[in-house]
Design a protein around this motif. Structure first.
Motif, PDB file in Angstrom:
ATOM      1  N   THR A  46       0.899  -1.236   0.004  1.00 39.91           N
ATOM      2  CA  THR A  46       0.134   0.025   0.116  1.00 39.91           C
ATOM      3  C   THR A  46       0.958   1.328  -0.028  1.00 39.91           C
ATOM      4  O   THR A  46       2.054   1.265   0.393  1.00 39.91           O
ATOM      5  N   GLY A  47       0.312   2.383  -0.468  1.00 41.64           N
ATOM      6  CA  GLY A  47       1.078   3.674  -0.408  1.00 41.64           C
ATOM      7  C   GLY A  47       0.059   4.977  -0.543  1.00 41.64           C
ATOM      8  O   GLY A  47      -1.099   4.520  -0.817  1.00 41.64           O
ATOM      9  N   ALA A  48       0.629   6.074  -0.325  1.00 41.67           N
ATOM     10  CA  ALA A  48       0.212   7.312  -0.590  1.00 41.67           C
ATOM     11  C   ALA A  48       1.012   8.170  -1.070  1.00 41.67           C
ATOM     12  O   ALA A  48       2.206   8.278  -0.624  1.00 41.67           O
ATOM     13  N   SER A  49       0.488   9.148  -1.746  1.00 43.82           N
ATOM     14  CA  SER A  49       1.060  10.195  -2.485  1.00 43.82           C
ATOM     15  C   SER A  49       0.238  11.282  -2.445  1.00 43.82           C
ATOM     16  O   SER A  49      -0.611  11.381  -3.377  1.00 43.82           O
ATOM     17  N   GLY A  50       0.376  12.417  -1.752  1.00 39.62           N
ATOM     18  CA  GLY A  50      -0.500  13.526  -1.878  1.00 39.62           C
ATOM     19  C   GLY A  50      -2.055  13.052  -1.822  1.00 39.62           C
ATOM     20  O   GLY A  50      -2.415  12.313  -0.614  1.00 39.62           O
ATOM     21  N   ARG A  53      -4.164   7.269  -2.835  1.00 41.02           N
ATOM     22  CA  ARG A  53      -3.979   6.117  -2.005  1.00 41.02           C
ATOM     23  C   ARG A  53      -4.397   5.095  -2.883  1.00 41.02           C
ATOM     24  O   ARG A  53      -4.875   4.936  -3.762  1.00 41.02           O
ATOM     25  N   PHE A  54      -3.063   4.126  -2.627  1.00 45.25           N
ATOM     26  CA  PHE A  54      -3.567   2.890  -3.484  1.00 45.25           C
ATOM     27  C   PHE A  54      -3.143   1.535  -2.796  1.00 45.25           C
ATOM     28  O   PHE A  54      -2.282   1.474  -1.913  1.00 45.25           O
ATOM     29  N   GLU A  55      -3.372   0.418  -3.426  1.00 42.05           N
ATOM     30  CA  GLU A  55      -3.062  -0.873  -2.854  1.00 42.05           C
ATOM     31  C   GLU A  55      -2.563  -1.854  -4.110  1.00 42.05           C
ATOM     32  O   GLU A  55      -3.560  -1.784  -5.181  1.00 42.05           O
ATOM     33  N   MET A  75      -6.809   2.298  -6.823  1.00 45.67           N
ATOM     34  CA  MET A  75      -6.384   3.648  -6.519  1.00 45.67           C
ATOM     35  C   MET A  75      -7.457   4.337  -6.030  1.00 45.67           C
ATOM     36  O   MET A  75      -8.445   4.409  -6.952  1.00 45.67           O
ATOM     37  N   GLU A  76      -7.493   5.443  -5.336  1.00 44.05           N
ATOM     38  CA  GLU A  76      -8.391   6.258  -4.836  1.00 44.05           C
ATOM     39  C   GLU A  76      -7.684   7.616  -4.673  1.00 44.05           C
ATOM     40  O   GLU A  76      -6.602   7.748  -4.216  1.00 44.05           O
ATOM     41  N   GLN A  77      -8.370   8.583  -5.467  1.00 45.82           N
ATOM     42  CA  GLN A  77      -7.908   9.991  -5.633  1.00 45.82           C
ATOM     43  C   GLN A  77      -8.883  10.882  -4.977  1.00 45.82           C
ATOM     44  O   GLN A  77      -9.975  10.577  -5.087  1.00 45.82           O
ATOM     45  N   LYS A  78      -8.541  12.038  -4.626  1.00 49.43           N
ATOM     46  CA  LYS A  78      -9.317  12.758  -3.806  1.00 49.43           C
ATOM     47  C   LYS A  78      -9.521  14.044  -4.220  1.00 49.43           C
ATOM     48  O   LYS A  78      -8.372  14.389  -5.053  1.00 49.43           O
ATOM     49  N   GLY A  79     -10.263  14.799  -4.127  1.00 49.53           N
ATOM     50  CA  GLY A  79     -10.684  15.939  -4.743  1.00 49.53           C
ATOM     51  C   GLY A  79     -10.586  16.263  -6.334  1.00 49.53           C
ATOM     52  O   GLY A  79     -11.056  15.386  -6.953  1.00 49.53           O
ATOM     53  N   LEU A  80     -10.078  17.344  -6.651  1.00 52.35           N
ATOM     54  CA  LEU A  80     -10.019  17.469  -8.267  1.00 52.35           C
ATOM     55  C   LEU A  80      -9.040  16.421  -8.855  1.00 52.35           C
ATOM     56  O   LEU A  80      -9.421  16.314 -10.145  1.00 52.35           O
ATOM     57  N   PHE A  83     -10.497  13.803 -11.483  1.00 59.81           N
ATOM     58  CA  PHE A  83     -10.795  13.735 -12.749  1.00 59.81           C
ATOM     59  C   PHE A  83      -9.680  13.436 -13.617  1.00 59.81           C
ATOM     60  O   PHE A  83     -10.094  13.121 -14.829  1.00 59.81           O
ATOM     61  N   GLY A  84      -8.595  13.228 -13.136  1.00 62.59           N
ATOM     62  CA  GLY A  84      -7.484  12.729 -13.805  1.00 62.59           C
ATOM     63  C   GLY A  84      -7.425  11.104 -13.820  1.00 62.59           C
ATOM     64  O   GLY A  84      -6.313  10.471 -14.440  1.00 62.59           O
ATOM     65  N   ASP A  85      -8.296  10.391 -13.280  1.00 58.94           N
ATOM     66  CA  ASP A  85      -8.316   9.134 -13.025  1.00 58.94           C
ATOM     67  C   ASP A  85      -8.221   8.425 -14.457  1.00 58.94           C
ATOM     68  O   ASP A  85      -7.327   7.379 -14.436  1.00 58.94           O
TER      69      ASP A  85
END
Length: 112
Positions: A46-50, A53-55, A75-80, A83-85
């Protein structure tokens, strides 16, 4: 892409790596940690960057044709960044495909 192990000792649960990669012209650095480890069989980290978050899980299986390597990533992206998913997913697919060719070429050229 560059990967550096930052923990000492043999690999296992708790092993950490720093991964440096470029995405859309920007250098990104993240840390991942093994949360499951079975030598030569399965590793989950697992990890996180800004805001991300991912596994990821790699599974190695023997088959009648040889060996199968399967990778599954969430992977989970937050906020704006949500939109880049689609861009992130496409970039990761290309990167994984290219990286998986490297060991294949190495194994096939040294097998003789």
């Amino acid at each position: 892409m560059e990967v550096r192990r930052v923990t000492e000792g043999p690999p296992g649960v708790g092993t950490k790596h720093v991964v440096v990669r470029k995405f859309m012209g920007r250098k990104l650095e993240l840390t991942n940690e093994y949360v499951h480890y079975e030598p030569n069989t399965k590793v989950t980290f697992t990890g996180a960057s800004g805001p991300s978050r991912f596994e990821a899980e790699y599974l190695v299986e023997a088959t009648a044709e040889g060996t199968r390597l399967t990778c599954h990533m969430q992977m989970e992206q937050k906020g704006l960044f949500k939109f880049g998913d689609p861009l992130v997913a496409a970039s990761l697919r290309r990167e994984f495909a290219a990286n998986l060719q490297k060991p294949r070429v190495l194994l096939e050229t040294t097998a003789d």
